[in-house]
Design an enzyme around this catalytic site. Structure first.
Site, PDB file in Angstrom:
ATOM      1  N   PRO A   1       0.843  -1.205   0.000  1.00 22.11           N
ATOM      2  CA  PRO A   1       0.000   0.000   0.000  1.00 22.11           C
ATOM      3  C   PRO A   1       0.872   1.247   0.000  1.00 22.11           C
ATOM      4  CG  PRO A   1      -0.626  -1.542   1.757  1.00 22.11           C
ATOM      5  CD  PRO A   1       0.689  -1.993   1.225  1.00 22.11           C
TER       6      PRO A   1
ATOM      7  N   CYS B   1       4.203   3.290   9.061  1.00 25.37           N
ATOM      8  CA  CYS B   1       4.386   4.653   8.564  1.00 25.37           C
ATOM      9  C   CYS B   1       5.428   5.401   9.397  1.00 25.37           C
ATOM     10  CB  CYS B   1       3.061   5.399   8.605  1.00 25.37           C
ATOM     11  SG  CYS B   1       3.184   7.088   8.010  1.00 25.37           S
TER      12      CYS B   1
ATOM     13  N   GLY C   1      11.371  -4.414   1.273  1.00 23.74           N
ATOM     14  CA  GLY C   1      12.522  -3.524   1.326  1.00 23.74           C
ATOM     15  C   GLY C   1      13.577  -3.863   0.295  1.00 23.74           C
TER      16      GLY C   1
END
Length: 405
Positions: free
Chosen positions: A33, A136, A239
């Site tokens: 997302p 986040c 990542g």
């Protein structure tokens, strides 16, 4: 000229298919997302490339209505805005009729509000899978105790997960997180164990701390450690996946059950076709010409206009993607600036026609895109790190609509 096909690295599949509740995700690749990015038009592009046809020069058939060629998650939805039926939020949760399963990511800091949002999704049949964001790193979120700061407060994390799972019914609940706040305050192992105990179906770990933001190198060893720590449920790695080869290497080196791709697909929705080809061992990945990239760019802008209901607004929204798509190609600075201010498809066509569209895929074009800042001091509420079990001081204003993680 047409897209050149290059040899793909040998397939490296996890020991078992990736299961997200009742859904089998094979190949085990997930679109991360990303706020303002992974809306319905971008998900459509990524799915088109994943579903067996590469899509250069036109729309391929979408004949796999049962899903399975990856999982494509919505951009982050704030639970408070969803419960309050914010107009923009209600548009963001729209899924195309061909999207199966419908996967939505929620961000929340209040267990009661999270529970209400999940119950709303279930009662109104708004999605088939719920992911919770605890990754986040944006300062305006972490300084209020949200995002990647939240797992430090173990009881609060547990309460949110418990409410989400309790209200989800048969819908699978997953979570995405980071290693921790910084290297001195790692939380991912504790958070993983809490997730297992509260009935979470799978965990995605971005191998960076909040302090790293998107800088430095992702710690894949942490993904391997989490996989060993919570063998009961699937662990997905996130990542520094810029190519299909990176994804296969992550699976091989960490033993993770699947991969989550974020910045690696910015301006590269065909990466999902490459990922499917690599995991299925078909032996090729695409290297499109500029002409073919231009075709994808135009379709992306057109889809955004159709989704928003206004061509001009769609083209304006597309502007942020231009530099990502054109990275590595020979495009003059003047034309790049003009493309960044275009406001119609006709203007876009006229500008692109002035390029050498037969340029082959440039060497070195696959690499970091998007934000790369890192090594930042994390903004936190006063006294946040004094006690991981004291959950006072986090308020509803932490629920801001911002980036994923």
């Amino acid at each position: 000229m047409t897209a050149q096909l290059q040899a793909a690295p040998p397939a490296t599949l996890p020991a078992a298919p990736l299961a997200i509740g009742p859904y089998t995700v094979q190949p085990p690749v997930v679109l991360a997302p990303m706020a303002g990015i992974t809306n319905a038009p971008f998900r459509t592009l990524c799915r088109e490339f994943a579903e067996g046809a590469r899509g250069f020069g036109g729309r391929p058939p979408m004949d796999n209505a049962s899903g399975g060629k990856g999982l494509f998650v919505s951009e982050m939805i704030t639970t408070r805005a969803l419960v309050e039926r914010n107009e923009k939020t209600m548009q963001l949760i729209h899924f195309d009729a061909t999207e199966t399963p419908r996967s939505i990511q929620l961000y929340g800091v209040d267990p009661v509000t999270v529970g209400k949002a999940v119950r709303m999704i279930v009662d109104e049949d708004l999605a088939d899978h719920i992911d919770l964001n605890f990754g986040c790193p944006v300062p305006k979120v972490t300084r209020r105790g949200g995002g990647s700061a939240l797992p430090y407060k173990r009881p609060l994390l547990r309460a949110i997960l418990r409410e989400a799972v309790a209200n989800a019914g048969e819908l699978p609940v997953t979570m995405k997180m980071r290693k921790g706040i910084d290297d001195d305050h790692l939380t991912f192992l504790d958070a993983g164990r809490i997730a297992v105990e509260e009935g979470v179906t799978a965990i995605a770990l971005h191998g960076r701390t909040a302090a790293q933001h998107y800088g430095g190198t992702a710690d894949w060893d942490a993904i391997a450690r989490l996989k060993e720590h919570v063998p009961e449920i699937p662990v997905l790695g996130n990542g520094d996946i810029w190519s299909a080869g990176d994804a296969l290497r992550m699976v091989r080196e960490t033993g993770c059950d699947g991969v989550v791709v974020g910045r690696g697909c910015l301006g590269r929705p065909w990466l999902f076709g490459d990922l499917v080809a690599a995991f299925e061992g078909t032996g090729t990945v695409a290297a499109p010409t500029l002409r073919e990239v231009a075709g994808v760019m135009r379709r992306h802008a057109q889809l955004l206009g159709e989704w928003i209901g206004d061509e001009t607004r769609g083209v304006i929204d597309f502007r942020k993607h231009v530099a990502w798509y054109l990275k590595g190609f020979s495009v003059g600075s003047t034309l790049r600036k003009q493309l960044a201010i275009t406001s119609s498809l006709d203007q876009f066509d006229e500008l692109m026609a002035g390029l050498d569209l037969d340029q082959p895929w440039p060497d070195g074009a696959d690499g970091p895109r998007g934000r790369t800042s890192g090594n930042n001091r994390v903004a936190l509420p006063d006294g946040w790190l004094k006690d991981p079990y004291d959950c006072a001081g986090i308020g509803a204003d932490a629920e801001l609509d911002t980036s994923g993680g």
